[in-house]
Design an enzyme around this catalytic site. Structure first.
Site, PDB file in Angstrom:
ATOM      1  N   ASP A  38      46.579 -12.270 -41.834  1.00  0.00           N
ATOM      2  CA  ASP A  38      45.847 -11.714 -41.095  1.00  0.00           C
ATOM      3  C   ASP A  38      45.636 -10.169 -42.132  1.00  0.00           C
ATOM      4  O   ASP A  38      46.145 -10.454 -43.653  1.00  0.00           O
ATOM      5  CB  ASP A  38      47.228 -10.701 -39.793  1.00  0.00           C
ATOM      6  CG  ASP A  38      46.598 -10.760 -38.663  1.00  0.00           C
ATOM      7  OD1 ASP A  38      46.277 -11.455 -38.678  1.00  0.00           O
ATOM      8  OD2 ASP A  38      48.193 -10.633 -37.682  1.00  0.00           O
ATOM      9  N   LYS A  60      41.401  -8.929 -37.728  1.00  0.00           N
ATOM     10  CA  LYS A  60      41.370  -8.147 -36.392  1.00  0.00           C
ATOM     11  C   LYS A  60      40.355  -6.855 -36.511  1.00  0.00           C
ATOM     12  O   LYS A  60      40.680  -5.716 -37.464  1.00  0.00           O
ATOM     13  CB  LYS A  60      42.331  -7.933 -35.298  1.00  0.00           C
ATOM     14  CG  LYS A  60      42.725  -9.089 -35.044  1.00  0.00           C
ATOM     15  CD  LYS A  60      44.142  -8.733 -34.126  1.00  0.00           C
ATOM     16  CE  LYS A  60      44.713 -10.161 -34.095  1.00  0.00           C
ATOM     17  NZ  LYS A  60      46.382 -10.094 -33.241  1.00  0.00           N
ATOM     18  N   MET A 173      50.351   2.183 -35.117  1.00  0.00           N
ATOM     19  CA  MET A 173      49.213   1.938 -34.221  1.00  0.00           C
ATOM     20  C   MET A 173      48.617   3.382 -33.609  1.00  0.00           C
ATOM     21  O   MET A 173      48.213   3.519 -32.495  1.00  0.00           O
ATOM     22  CB  MET A 173      48.691   1.635 -33.417  1.00  0.00           C
ATOM     23  CG  MET A 173      48.593   0.201 -34.183  1.00  0.00           C
ATOM     24  SD  MET A 173      48.306  -1.432 -32.686  1.00  0.00           S
ATOM     25  CE  MET A 173      50.445  -2.211 -32.591  1.00  0.00           C
TER      26      MET A 173
HETATM   27  C1  LIG Z   1      49.156  -4.842 -34.835  1.00  0.00           C
HETATM   28  S1  LIG Z   1      51.225  -3.417 -35.622  1.00  0.00           S
HETATM   29  C2  LIG Z   1      51.475  -4.362 -36.039  1.00  0.00           C
HETATM   30  C3  LIG Z   1      53.220  -4.489 -36.969  1.00  0.00           C
HETATM   31  C4  LIG Z   1      53.259  -5.792 -36.984  1.00  0.00           C
HETATM   32  N1  LIG Z   1      54.194  -6.993 -36.435  1.00  0.00           N
HETATM   33  C5  LIG Z   1      55.384  -5.352 -37.720  1.00  0.00           C
HETATM   34  O1  LIG Z   1      56.562  -5.568 -37.684  1.00  0.00           O
HETATM   35  O2  LIG Z   1      54.907  -4.662 -38.577  1.00  0.00           O
HETATM   36  C6  LIG Z   1      50.044  -2.578 -36.484  1.00  0.00           C
HETATM   37  C7  LIG Z   1      50.585  -1.513 -37.246  1.00  0.00           C
HETATM   38  O3  LIG Z   1      51.756  -1.577 -37.848  1.00  0.00           O
HETATM   39  C8  LIG Z   1      51.855  -0.613 -38.552  1.00  0.00           C
HETATM   40  N2  LIG Z   1      52.552  -1.077 -40.331  1.00  0.00           N
HETATM   41  C9  LIG Z   1      51.658  -2.572 -40.340  1.00  0.00           C
HETATM   42  N3  LIG Z   1      52.422  -2.109 -41.945  1.00  0.00           N
HETATM   43  C10 LIG Z   1      52.505  -1.071 -42.653  1.00  0.00           C
HETATM   44  C11 LIG Z   1      52.678  -0.489 -43.262  1.00  0.00           C
HETATM   45  N4  LIG Z   1      52.865  -1.199 -44.294  1.00  0.00           N
HETATM   46  N5  LIG Z   1      52.562   0.877 -43.332  1.00  0.00           N
HETATM   47  C12 LIG Z   1      52.523   1.563 -42.461  1.00  0.00           C
HETATM   48  N6  LIG Z   1      52.111   1.023 -41.189  1.00  0.00           N
HETATM   49  C13 LIG Z   1      52.604  -0.263 -41.306  1.00  0.00           C
HETATM   50  C14 LIG Z   1      51.032   0.562 -38.411  1.00  0.00           C
HETATM   51  O4  LIG Z   1      50.968   1.275 -37.535  1.00  0.00           O
HETATM   52  C15 LIG Z   1      49.571  -0.386 -37.778  1.00  0.00           C
HETATM   53  O5  LIG Z   1      48.721   0.120 -37.350  1.00  0.00           O
END
Ligand SMILES: C[S@@+](CC[C@H](N)C(=O)[O-])C[C@H]1O[C@@H](n2cnc3c(N)ncnc32)[C@H](O)[C@@H]1O
Length: 255
Positions: A38, A60, A173
């Site tokens: 991803d 995505k 998100m």
């Molecule tokens: C589709 S979700 C996936 C979450 C992921 N499975 C997790 O456990 O971190 C994606 C969201 O996770 C958050 N996110 C993921 N990685 C991040 C990071 N390194 N810093 C800040 N937000 C992050 C953001 O809100 C982003 O829009």
């Protein structure tokens, strides 16, 4: 030579820092024939894979989630049924807003063996690295992790429910929905509650803003905070070292 069985392993790649991954995840990447990864996965992690492994980016595109998800499900099955070990490498933890369950169910419906390697979720790691404790004795007894953006692009009703509690609320998100989030908390009379927005948490280009419900929108705009970001709403944000320092220095409430 024994032929391999089709297999799918969902692997959590952690929040961004390539050292925040488990040994088990690295072993899975090493043994993969195909890796579907991803956008939020740190590409450095692909270096653990075999040279001959096929590495396919399936990031995505905003607004096209369901269509792309169907294609990803099909790719998993297509490659696994060629007797491959397919690793589905996902940011954070594969079962937290990662559609992991959908991919597992789809693969299993084709008789494909499945396994899961949990990952460190951004929901927890990103605030922790910023020294914001999601729970703290006398301040917060629990935390919620909520997506601001549902599949239909509407804001989750759970934010309104959570805003009525004293829990720390971690919102994923949510950067595009910050004004709506602020309004929900203001309607509860909680304009002075702490808020942190942390973009690209745990990575080299991490940036963040701290404020209150009443000040955060302007601060986020000034700092040009974008995605991906974790939003933390709760009094625990005031335990951030900068906030503690400011309140000790001036003996006033910080804003
Ligand atoms: C589709 S979700 C996936 C979450 C992921 N499975 C997790 O456990 O971190 C994606 C969201 O996770 C958050 N996110 C993921 N990685 C991040 C990071 N390194 N810093 C800040 N937000 C992050 C953001 O809100 C982003 O829009």
């Amino acid at each position: 030579m024994l032929s391999k069985q089709p297999k799918l392993t969902l692997v959590g790649a952690g929040p961004g820092d390539p050292e925040l991954i488990t040994l088990k995840a690295i072993r899975a990447i090493e043994s993969a024939d195909v890796i579907l990864y991803d956008a939020l996965v740190n590409k450095v992690l692909l270096e653990y894979s075999a040279e001959k492994a096929l590495k396919i980016f399936v990031g995505k595109r905003a607004g096209l989630h369901s269509l792309i998800q169907t294609e990803i499900n099909e790719l998993i099955v297509e490659y696994a049924l060629k007797n491959n070990h397919v690793v589905r490498l996902k940011g954070g933890d594969p079962m937290i807003f990662g559609r992991g369950q959908e991919e597992i169910e789809h693969a299993q419906s084709y008789g494909i063996e499945t396994a899961i390697v949990p990952g460190i979720s951004s929901a927890i790691a990103v605030p922790t690295l910023q020294h914001i404790p999601l729970t703290a004795r006398g301040v917060s007894e629990s935390f919620w992790v909520i997506t601001a953006t549902k599949a239909n692009h509407e804001i989750s009703k759970d934010i309104e429910i959570a805003s009525q509690s004293s829990a720390t609320v971690v919102i994923l998100m949510g950067t595009q929905k910050i004004k709506e989030i602020v309004k929900i908390y203001q309607q509860q009379g909680k304009g002075n509650i702490g808020v942190a927005i942390i973009q690209n948490g745990t990575s080299e280009n991490e940036k963040y803003v701290l404020g209150t419900i009443d000040t955060i929108t302007e601060k986020a705009e000034d700092a040009q905070i974008g995605s991906p970001a974790v939003i933390v709403v709760g009094e625990v944000v005031k335990l951030h070292p900068k906030m503690l320092h400011a309140s000790n220095l001036y003996q006033t409430q910080w804003v």
